[in-house]
Design a protein around this motif. Sequence first.
Motif, mmCIF file in Angstrom:
data_model
loop_
_atom_site.group_PDB
_atom_site.id
_atom_site.type_symbol
_atom_site.label_atom_id
_atom_site.label_comp_id
_atom_site.label_asym_id
_atom_site.label_seq_id
_atom_site.Cartn_x
_atom_site.Cartn_y
_atom_site.Cartn_z
ATOM 1 N N MET A 1 0.137 -11.179 -27.175
ATOM 2 C CA MET A 1 0.987 -11.865 -28.144
ATOM 3 C C MET A 1 2.046 -12.662 -27.386
ATOM 4 O O MET A 1 2.690 -12.149 -26.469
ATOM 5 C CB MET A 1 1.644 -10.845 -29.073
ATOM 6 C CG MET A 1 2.407 -11.484 -30.229
ATOM 7 S SD MET A 1 3.137 -10.222 -31.308
ATOM 8 C CE MET A 1 1.676 -9.421 -31.923
ATOM 9 N N SER A 2 2.209 -13.914 -27.752
ATOM 10 C CA SER A 2 3.171 -14.755 -27.044
ATOM 11 C C SER A 2 4.593 -14.316 -27.372
ATOM 12 O O SER A 2 4.873 -13.813 -28.461
ATOM 13 C CB SER A 2 2.977 -16.220 -27.457
ATOM 14 O OG SER A 2 3.165 -16.380 -28.846
ATOM 15 N N ARG A 4 8.447 -14.368 -28.489
ATOM 16 C CA ARG A 4 9.097 -15.096 -29.572
ATOM 17 C C ARG A 4 10.019 -16.170 -29.003
ATOM 18 O O ARG A 4 10.782 -15.911 -28.073
ATOM 19 C CB ARG A 4 9.908 -14.121 -30.431
ATOM 20 C CG ARG A 4 10.542 -14.762 -31.652
ATOM 21 C CD ARG A 4 11.206 -13.716 -32.506
ATOM 22 N NE ARG A 4 12.408 -13.191 -31.865
ATOM 23 C CZ ARG A 4 13.045 -12.099 -32.267
ATOM 24 N NH1 ARG A 4 12.575 -11.410 -33.278
ATOM 25 N NH2 ARG A 4 14.136 -11.684 -31.658
ATOM 26 N N ASP A 22 10.142 -19.946 -38.445
ATOM 27 C CA ASP A 22 8.854 -20.618 -38.279
ATOM 28 C C ASP A 22 8.252 -20.983 -39.634
ATOM 29 O O ASP A 22 8.441 -20.278 -40.631
ATOM 30 C CB ASP A 22 7.865 -19.720 -37.527
ATOM 31 C CG ASP A 22 8.132 -19.708 -36.026
ATOM 32 O OD1 ASP A 22 8.638 -20.714 -35.515
ATOM 33 O OD2 ASP A 22 7.824 -18.689 -35.389
ATOM 34 N N THR A 25 6.687 -18.459 -42.657
ATOM 35 C CA THR A 25 7.143 -17.064 -42.643
ATOM 36 C C THR A 25 7.816 -16.668 -43.949
ATOM 37 O O THR A 25 7.481 -15.632 -44.549
ATOM 38 C CB THR A 25 8.094 -16.810 -41.461
ATOM 39 O OG1 THR A 25 7.391 -17.069 -40.237
ATOM 40 C CG2 THR A 25 8.587 -15.369 -41.456
ATOM 41 N N ASP A 52 -5.644 -19.247 -38.684
ATOM 42 C CA ASP A 52 -5.029 -18.910 -37.401
ATOM 43 C C ASP A 52 -3.516 -18.771 -37.525
ATOM 44 O O ASP A 52 -2.920 -17.836 -36.985
ATOM 45 C CB ASP A 52 -5.356 -19.973 -36.348
ATOM 46 C CG ASP A 52 -6.804 -19.933 -35.898
ATOM 47 O OD1 ASP A 52 -7.485 -18.928 -36.193
ATOM 48 O OD2 ASP A 52 -7.260 -20.900 -35.263
ATOM 49 N N VAL A 53 -2.907 -19.699 -38.242
ATOM 50 C CA VAL A 53 -1.448 -19.657 -38.400
ATOM 51 C C VAL A 53 -1.036 -18.446 -39.226
ATOM 52 O O VAL A 53 -0.072 -17.749 -38.888
ATOM 53 C CB VAL A 53 -0.927 -20.960 -39.045
ATOM 54 C CG1 VAL A 53 0.539 -20.812 -39.473
ATOM 55 C CG2 VAL A 53 -1.061 -22.126 -38.068
ATOM 56 N N SER A 56 -1.271 -15.389 -37.123
ATOM 57 C CA SER A 56 -0.201 -15.392 -36.124
ATOM 58 C C SER A 56 1.134 -15.003 -36.739
ATOM 59 O O SER A 56 1.888 -14.198 -36.171
ATOM 60 C CB SER A 56 -0.106 -16.775 -35.478
ATOM 61 O OG SER A 56 0.985 -16.842 -34.580
ATOM 62 N N ARG A 57 1.430 -15.563 -37.917
ATOM 63 C CA ARG A 57 2.709 -15.251 -38.562
ATOM 64 C C ARG A 57 2.768 -13.772 -38.956
ATOM 65 O O ARG A 57 3.805 -13.131 -38.831
ATOM 66 C CB ARG A 57 2.901 -16.127 -39.795
ATOM 67 C CG ARG A 57 3.085 -17.589 -39.510
ATOM 68 C CD ARG A 57 4.370 -17.882 -38.730
ATOM 69 N NE ARG A 57 4.479 -19.310 -38.464
ATOM 70 C CZ ARG A 57 3.990 -19.908 -37.373
ATOM 71 N NH1 ARG A 57 3.379 -19.182 -36.443
ATOM 72 N NH2 ARG A 57 4.109 -21.199 -37.204
ATOM 73 N N LYS A 59 1.284 -11.288 -37.492
ATOM 74 C CA LYS A 59 1.507 -10.521 -36.262
ATOM 75 C C LYS A 59 2.973 -10.596 -35.853
ATOM 76 O O LYS A 59 3.569 -9.594 -35.432
ATOM 77 C CB LYS A 59 0.605 -11.052 -35.144
ATOM 78 C CG LYS A 59 -0.857 -10.694 -35.298
ATOM 79 C CD LYS A 59 -1.685 -11.269 -34.154
ATOM 80 C CE LYS A 59 -3.166 -10.941 -34.333
ATOM 81 N NZ LYS A 59 -3.987 -11.551 -33.245
ATOM 82 N N ASP A 60 3.546 -11.799 -35.955
ATOM 83 C CA ASP A 60 4.966 -11.961 -35.619
ATOM 84 C C ASP A 60 5.836 -11.105 -36.534
ATOM 85 O O ASP A 60 6.812 -10.483 -36.083
ATOM 86 C CB ASP A 60 5.387 -13.428 -35.751
ATOM 87 C CG ASP A 60 4.780 -14.319 -34.672
ATOM 88 O OD1 ASP A 60 4.291 -13.779 -33.662
ATOM 89 O OD2 ASP A 60 4.788 -15.554 -34.867
#
Length: 208
Positions: A1-2, A4, A22, A25, A52-53, A56-57, A59-60
Amino acid sequence: MSPRRSYDQYCSAARALDVVGDRWTLLIVRELLAGPRRYTDLHADLPGVSTDVLASRLKDMERDGLATRRRLPPPGAATVYELTGRGRELLPVLQALGAWGVAELGERRPTDAVRAHWFALPLLRAIEGEGVVEVRLEEGEFHLLLGAEDGPVYGDGPAPGEPDARLVLDTATCTAVARGELSVTEAVREGRVAVTGDGTLAKALRDM
């Protein structure tokens, strides 16, 4: 995971935007204020977001303590996402943002998507009291959980069980209420909202 991204500013507003700034969110939070949702349901009610987005959100949001993921027991046996207490604390933020954004709403554009339950948060601001209110629009039904101190504050579809009040109105009236051009009291008095039910809340709405 990248990692933040951060504004790297020692300011609570900047720190908050590090977490929820972001794209998508806060709209995911809006959807999860209805309670646990499956990924497929979230994707269906967030038109325009890529898979994908959205993944990703989510997961964030899990990483930042705004949402959790769990597996429902049989016969559901589906994975759902839901807000944590920290995530639910964003309700007044969304309410304030929605009130501020009324000036930007304007007329609905041909390209604008709409879901009935997107009117839930504006109506939560507009209706006083406590109880369950079922709302029916042309686009569909949703229900409000007025006065809920934790857990969902609204739900998509009819209310489970007997609601304290049922409201039937058209989208134009609901939009006018959301914009602050018309109060629920005025809409009931003008016959633009039909109120049924035997609960205290229904009687209060009819007697306004």
